[in-house]
Scaffold this active site. Sequence first.
Site, PDB file in Angstrom:
ATOM      1  CB  SER A 154      -0.922   0.010   1.226  1.00  0.00           C
ATOM      2  OG  SER A 154      -0.158  -0.018   2.420  1.00  0.00           O
ATOM      3  CG  HIS A 190      -2.732  -0.762  -2.894  1.00  0.00           C
ATOM      4  ND1 HIS A 190      -3.096   0.515  -2.522  1.00  0.00           N
ATOM      5  CD2 HIS A 190      -2.998  -1.554  -1.817  1.00  0.00           C
ATOM      6  CE1 HIS A 190      -3.543   0.509  -1.288  1.00  0.00           C
ATOM      7  NE2 HIS A 190      -3.507  -0.731  -0.848  1.00  0.00           N
ATOM      8  CD  GLU A 240      -3.587   3.448  -5.030  1.00  0.00           C
ATOM      9  OE1 GLU A 240      -3.795   4.659  -4.863  1.00  0.00           O
ATOM     10  OE2 GLU A 240      -2.926   2.759  -4.213  1.00  0.00           O
ATOM     11  CG  ASN A 287      -2.742   4.255   1.768  1.00  0.00           C
ATOM     12  OD1 ASN A 287      -3.693   4.480   2.513  1.00  0.00           O
ATOM     13  ND2 ASN A 287      -2.420   3.035   1.392  1.00  0.00           N
TER      14      ASN A 287
END
Length: 379
Positions: free
Chosen positions: A116, A137, A149, A187
Amino acid sequence: MSVGIIGCGSMGSGIAQVAAQAGEWVLVFDTNSEAIKRAKVSLEAILSRLVEKQRITAEKKDEILSRIEFVDSLKKLSRCNLVIEAIVEKMEAKQSVFEMLEKIVDVNCVLASNTSSLSIASLAKGRLHPERIIGLHFFNPAPLMPLVELIPSLLSSNTIVENVRSRVANWGKTVVLAKDTPGFIVNRVARPFYGEALKMYEEGVGSIQEIDQAMREYGGFKMGPFQLMDLIGNDVNYAVTTTVWTQFYYDPRFKPSLTQCRMAEAGLLGRKSGQGYYSYPLNENALTPLDEAKAKYLFERIFFMLVNEAYDALFMQVASAEDIDLAMQQGVNYPKGLIAWGKEYGLQTVLAGLEFLFEEYGDDRYRPNPLLRKTAKAI
């Protein structure tokens, strides 16, 4: 050819389910035999619930299960042409897995990490064929969350990236392309949702309940930041924040919260420990109506920071505007894409709010991004 999954925790099992439901043959490896047993039971239960809810037929359930094989040897992944690791979020562990896989799989097999926030370039460093290593991800729970992702490193093959993008899209996922930078899209951009909420709580500007209530009722978010941190786990959320902060060379925009650090140290992790910012099971008491002016202030401090971070990701070419907005809506269920939402709310208002906070606090975390400033002044 088959898809290999390494790690059969909730994420690994979820990715296996997604691939199998899309018609792929899947091999799942884990070093822990008990974890394999639990994963089998869990997957059976999840698919049975889907049958009960008439989402799939009993025949489809059996077909999905028949496509997933749990294996106890990494060597059995030799026939895979795509392997996704979903193990512990530690660079050394992931590098070790890729080193072992290189000796087992074909040279054309793509090696993907479900990390992540870790550097894909670092994962590829020292490998015999770094061009085949990418980030992939998924978001938890993988069968329900539509976003993936896709992160190439500087060494990744463009052909491999496009082939994987097409393949995962065929699994029914929304695939966004992200630059290999800390936190990728979600993130990175989402950090103020937690960080500014924690800062306001520490200042005494609002209580945990008030901040969550403001984000839900005034902002339209499905969950407030403290609810979401409890769901993610304060240990996990704090670790991701710390990783992003250190990889950005201690940029104050990403500075972790001492409050969350102490929560993690005390074992107050949220839902999984039974106690976090809230006690679980949650007592759903009626909420006291929140003054609109206060709700607006609490919402805007977080919202302005989020829009600024989205513009920073666009400015630094982390992803396209479309992919940034898609990622925040489909990866963390934001009501709207932040770039589009910022324009709708008024970029001049966002800029003025950031400038006020920067002047008030003298803290670099509030510095407006140049692209946001330029765009706001051009309107």
